[in-house]
Design a protein around this motif. Structure first.
Motif, PDB file in Angstrom:
ATOM      1  N   PHE A 216      51.686  31.315  50.500  1.00 36.53           N
ATOM      2  CA  PHE A 216      51.294  29.825  50.056  1.00 36.53           C
ATOM      3  C   PHE A 216      50.119  29.418  51.239  1.00 36.53           C
ATOM      4  CE2 PHE A 216      55.335  29.941  47.798  1.00 36.53           C
ATOM      5  CZ  PHE A 216      55.024  30.333  46.475  1.00 36.53           C
ATOM      6  N   ALA A 217      50.221  29.842  52.341  1.00 36.39           N
ATOM      7  CA  ALA A 217      49.415  29.230  53.430  1.00 36.39           C
ATOM      8  C   ALA A 217      48.042  29.974  53.533  1.00 36.39           C
ATOM      9  CB  ALA A 217      50.036  29.291  54.798  1.00 36.39           C
ATOM     10  N   SER A 218      48.117  31.056  52.912  1.00 37.47           N
ATOM     11  CA  SER A 218      46.661  31.869  52.928  1.00 37.47           C
ATOM     12  C   SER A 218      46.134  31.808  51.893  1.00 37.47           C
ATOM     13  CB  SER A 218      47.122  33.536  53.383  1.00 37.47           C
ATOM     14  OG  SER A 218      48.203  33.566  54.588  1.00 37.47           O
ATOM     15  N   THR A 219      44.593  32.344  52.061  1.00 34.70           N
ATOM     16  CA  THR A 219      43.832  32.311  50.800  1.00 34.70           C
ATOM     17  C   THR A 219      43.416  33.718  50.687  1.00 34.70           C
ATOM     18  OG1 THR A 219      41.995  31.891  52.136  1.00 34.70           O
ATOM     19  CG2 THR A 219      42.846  29.820  50.991  1.00 34.70           C
TER      20      THR A 219
ATOM     21  N   ALA B 123      42.655  40.695  44.937  1.00 31.78           N
ATOM     22  CA  ALA B 123      43.587  41.278  45.943  1.00 31.78           C
ATOM     23  C   ALA B 123      44.789  41.531  45.658  1.00 31.78           C
ATOM     24  CB  ALA B 123      43.195  40.267  47.144  1.00 31.78           C
ATOM     25  N   ILE B 124      45.338  42.756  46.042  1.00 28.43           N
ATOM     26  CA  ILE B 124      46.634  43.064  45.523  1.00 28.43           C
ATOM     27  C   ILE B 124      47.489  42.497  46.690  1.00 28.43           C
ATOM     28  CG2 ILE B 124      46.666  45.193  46.982  1.00 28.43           C
ATOM     29  CD1 ILE B 124      47.775  46.506  44.431  1.00 28.43           C
TER      30      ILE B 124
ATOM     31  N   GLU C  67      48.524  39.649  47.594  1.00 28.49           N
ATOM     32  CA  GLU C  67      49.293  38.216  47.159  1.00 28.49           C
ATOM     33  C   GLU C  67      50.446  38.906  46.409  1.00 28.49           C
ATOM     34  OE1 GLU C  67      48.834  33.917  45.481  1.00 28.49           O
ATOM     35  OE2 GLU C  67      47.093  35.267  45.186  1.00 28.49           O
ATOM     36  N   PRO C  68      50.458  39.431  45.161  1.00 32.19           N
ATOM     37  CA  PRO C  68      51.471  39.625  44.258  1.00 32.19           C
ATOM     38  C   PRO C  68      52.434  40.531  45.056  1.00 32.19           C
ATOM     39  CG  PRO C  68      49.517  40.808  43.374  1.00 32.19           C
ATOM     40  CD  PRO C  68      49.058  40.043  44.668  1.00 32.19           C
ATOM     41  N   VAL C  69      51.873  41.653  45.988  1.00 35.61           N
ATOM     42  CA  VAL C  69      53.059  42.537  46.757  1.00 35.61           C
ATOM     43  C   VAL C  69      53.762  41.690  47.491  1.00 35.61           C
ATOM     44  CG1 VAL C  69      53.162  44.163  48.508  1.00 35.61           C
ATOM     45  CG2 VAL C  69      51.640  44.577  46.440  1.00 35.61           C
ATOM     46  N   LEU C  70      53.163  40.808  48.292  1.00 35.24           N
ATOM     47  CA  LEU C  70      53.856  39.978  49.470  1.00 35.24           C
ATOM     48  C   LEU C  70      54.930  38.765  48.747  1.00 35.24           C
ATOM     49  CD1 LEU C  70      51.376  38.708  51.999  1.00 35.24           C
ATOM     50  CD2 LEU C  70      53.109  40.461  52.041  1.00 35.24           C
TER      51      LEU C  70
END
Length: 122
Positions: A64-67, A72-73, A75-78
Motif C-alpha cells: 500500500f505504500a509503494s507504487t 507489474a507482477i 503487487e499481486p504476488v506480494l
C-alpha cells in the motif's frame, strides 16, 4: 593485585530454615505424566503466529505504500503472500488456543483430586 573471590575470614555459616506447615502431594496417572513429559506445543504455535502476523503486516504496508508500474507482477504476488501469511497467523493462533486449553484441562484434572481435603489450621 590479585583479589580472592572467597572471604576466608568467615569461619562459621548459619543456615536458617523456615518451617513448612503443609506439603500437598498430587497423584498423577501415567497418561497425564506422559502428556506433561511430552510438553505442549502452545509456545511454538504462538511464536509462528506472531512471526506470520508481523510478516503479513509488513507486506501489506509495502504494497500500500509503494507504487508499481502498470502490469507489474510484484503487487499481486506480494498481496497474495500477505493474505496467505494472515491466514497462517489465524490457523496458528487457533492451534495455540486449542493447545493451551488441553494443558489447562490436564492440570485442572490433577488439581481437582485435592478437593475434599481439609488442612489443619496450625
Amino acid at each position: 593485585m590479585k583479589r580472592e573471590l572467597v572471604d576466608r575470614s568467615i569461619t562459621q555459616t548459619n543456615v536458617l530454615l523456615a518451617p513448612i506447615k503443609h506439603i500437598i502431594s498430587y497423584q498423577i496417572i501415567e497418561d497425564e505424566l506422559e502428556r506433561i513429559e511430552n510438553g505442549f506445543d502452545g509456545g511454538i504455535f504462538l511464536n509462528i503466529a506472531i512471526g506470520a502476523a508481523s510478516a503479513s503486516i509488513s507486506l501489506f504496508a509495502t504494497v500500500f505504500a509503494s507504487t508499481f508500474q502498470e502490469g507489474a507482477i510484484a503487487e499481486p504476488v506480494l498481496l497474495t503472500l500477505a493474505i496467505a501469511l494472515a491466514v497462517f497467523c489465524i490457523v496458528f493462533l487457533w492451534l495455540y488456543h486449542r493447545t493451551k486449553n488441553e494443558s489447562k484441562t490436564v492440570f485442572e484434572r490433577i488439581k481437582s483430586r485435592k478437593e475434599g481435603i481439609t488442612l489443619p489450621d496450625s
